[in-house]
Design an enzyme around this catalytic site. Structure first.
Site, PDB file in Angstrom:
ATOM      1  N   CYS A  84      45.289  41.893  45.099  1.00  0.00           N
ATOM      2  CA  CYS A  84      45.677  42.443  43.791  1.00  0.00           C
ATOM      3  C   CYS A  84      46.271  43.853  43.946  1.00  0.00           C
ATOM      4  O   CYS A  84      47.369  43.966  44.458  1.00  0.00           O
ATOM      5  CB  CYS A  84      44.494  42.389  42.823  1.00  0.00           C
ATOM      6  SG  CYS A  84      45.058  42.443  41.110  1.00  0.00           S
ATOM      7  N   HIS A 179      41.846  37.510  43.124  1.00  0.00           N
ATOM      8  CA  HIS A 179      40.631  38.107  43.703  1.00  0.00           C
ATOM      9  C   HIS A 179      39.702  37.042  44.306  1.00  0.00           C
ATOM     10  O   HIS A 179      38.713  36.667  43.668  1.00  0.00           O
ATOM     11  CB  HIS A 179      39.846  38.825  42.606  1.00  0.00           C
ATOM     12  CG  HIS A 179      40.466  40.080  42.114  1.00  0.00           C
ATOM     13  ND1 HIS A 179      40.138  41.324  42.622  1.00  0.00           N
ATOM     14  CD2 HIS A 179      41.380  40.303  41.149  1.00  0.00           C
ATOM     15  CE1 HIS A 179      40.829  42.250  41.995  1.00  0.00           C
ATOM     16  NE2 HIS A 179      41.586  41.661  41.089  1.00  0.00           N
ATOM     17  N   GLU A 181      37.416  37.495  46.315  1.00  0.00           N
ATOM     18  CA  GLU A 181      36.073  38.092  46.465  1.00  0.00           C
ATOM     19  C   GLU A 181      35.248  37.991  45.185  1.00  0.00           C
ATOM     20  O   GLU A 181      34.045  38.236  45.204  1.00  0.00           O
ATOM     21  CB  GLU A 181      36.192  39.554  46.937  1.00  0.00           C
ATOM     22  CG  GLU A 181      36.551  40.585  45.880  1.00  0.00           C
ATOM     23  CD  GLU A 181      38.017  40.552  45.440  1.00  0.00           C
ATOM     24  OE1 GLU A 181      38.778  39.668  45.875  1.00  0.00           O
ATOM     25  OE2 GLU A 181      38.382  41.419  44.618  1.00  0.00           O
TER      26      GLU A 181
HETATM   27  N1  GLN Z   1      46.837  46.360  37.589  1.00  0.00           N
HETATM   28  C1  GLN Z   1      46.330  46.924  38.802  1.00  0.00           C
HETATM   29  C2  GLN Z   1      47.396  47.768  39.497  1.00  0.00           C
HETATM   30  O1  GLN Z   1      48.494  47.730  39.141  1.00  0.00           O
HETATM   31  C3  GLN Z   1      45.817  45.859  39.752  1.00  0.00           C
HETATM   32  C4  GLN Z   1      44.634  45.166  39.133  1.00  0.00           C
HETATM   33  C5  GLN Z   1      43.643  44.629  40.121  1.00  0.00           C
HETATM   34  O2  GLN Z   1      43.607  44.997  41.283  1.00  0.00           O
HETATM   35  N2  GLN Z   1      42.792  43.770  39.614  1.00  0.00           N
HETATM   36  O3  GLN Z   1      47.110  48.436  40.426  1.00  0.00           O
END
Ligand code: GLN
Length: 198
Positions: A84, A179, A181
């Site tokens: 992410c 994610h 995890e």
């Molecule tokens: N929206 C976050 C970003 O741009 C990422 C979100 C996440 O890691 N769950 O960094």
């Protein structure tokens, strides 16, 4: 006697975000999973995970802790996985001016699915995982980025049903928009350990 160096060690960047959950998954697989906050803590690791969280915050903290160059150097011959926000940090192209590692030949779009309340779960077919074709992987997307392009040797390994690319690998590097995890499914962590770190 088990030699100490026989236990695989995957560090988890622990500046901000969902690092505790990655550590739990890695320990369930029987690995050592030290928290990484300082550059010297990367030494001796077999791989490194950059967790989800807020990519701008993690990038700024990495810059002020002097971690960007050491992690880039580490990535030349080691496995690195960004989830992410971590995927955003792994990308060479984010279309924005924000501090990042710029390791993988991927273009990402931050917050591509909307706001926090637009977070969602979707089962993904990920062929590279064990039983990946028969048993879908539960993708948890929290204000997630999407993959816009994968270039060079980077290749997409997971798509949403609508065709949006959400995971890629490139040699020993891995990026997932979701994610693993936060699920109870260890297969992505197992894949990272078996295939990408080997
Ligand atoms: N929206 C976050 C970003 O741009 C990422 C979100 C996440 O890691 N769950 O960094």
């Amino acid at each position: 006697m088990i030699r100490e160096d026989a236990v695989m060690k995957i560090g988890v960047l622990a500046l901000q975000g969902a690092f505790v959950e990655h550590i739990r998954m890695l320990r369930e697989l029987g690995l050592e999973a030290p928290e990484v906050r300082l550059a010297h803590e990367i030494l001796g690791l077999n791989g490194l995970i950059i967790p989800g969280g807020e990519s701008t915050a993690i990038g700024k903290l990495m810059a002020s802790y002097g971690l960007l160059d050491p992690v880039r150097r580490f990535s030349k011959d080691h496995a690195v996985w960004g989830t992410c926000a971590g995927m955003i940090l792994m990308a060479k192209d984010t279309g924005r001016n924000q501090a990042g590692l710029g390791i993988m030949d991927i273009t990402v779009e931050r917050n591509a699915f909307g706001r926090q309340i637009d977070s969602f779960e979707e089962n993904l077919t990920v062929d590279v995982l064990r039983d990946g074709h028969q048993r879908p992987f539960p993708g948890i997307f929290i204000r997630a980025p999407r993959l816009v392009a994968a270039r060079g040797s980077a290749r997409v390994i997971a798509y949403l049903a609508d065709g949006t690319a959400v995971a890629a690998c490139q040699g020993r590097w891995l990026a997932t928009a979701f994610h693993p995890e936060l699920s109870n499914d260890l297969r992505f962590h197992q894949y990272f350990v078996d295939v990408v770190c080997s």
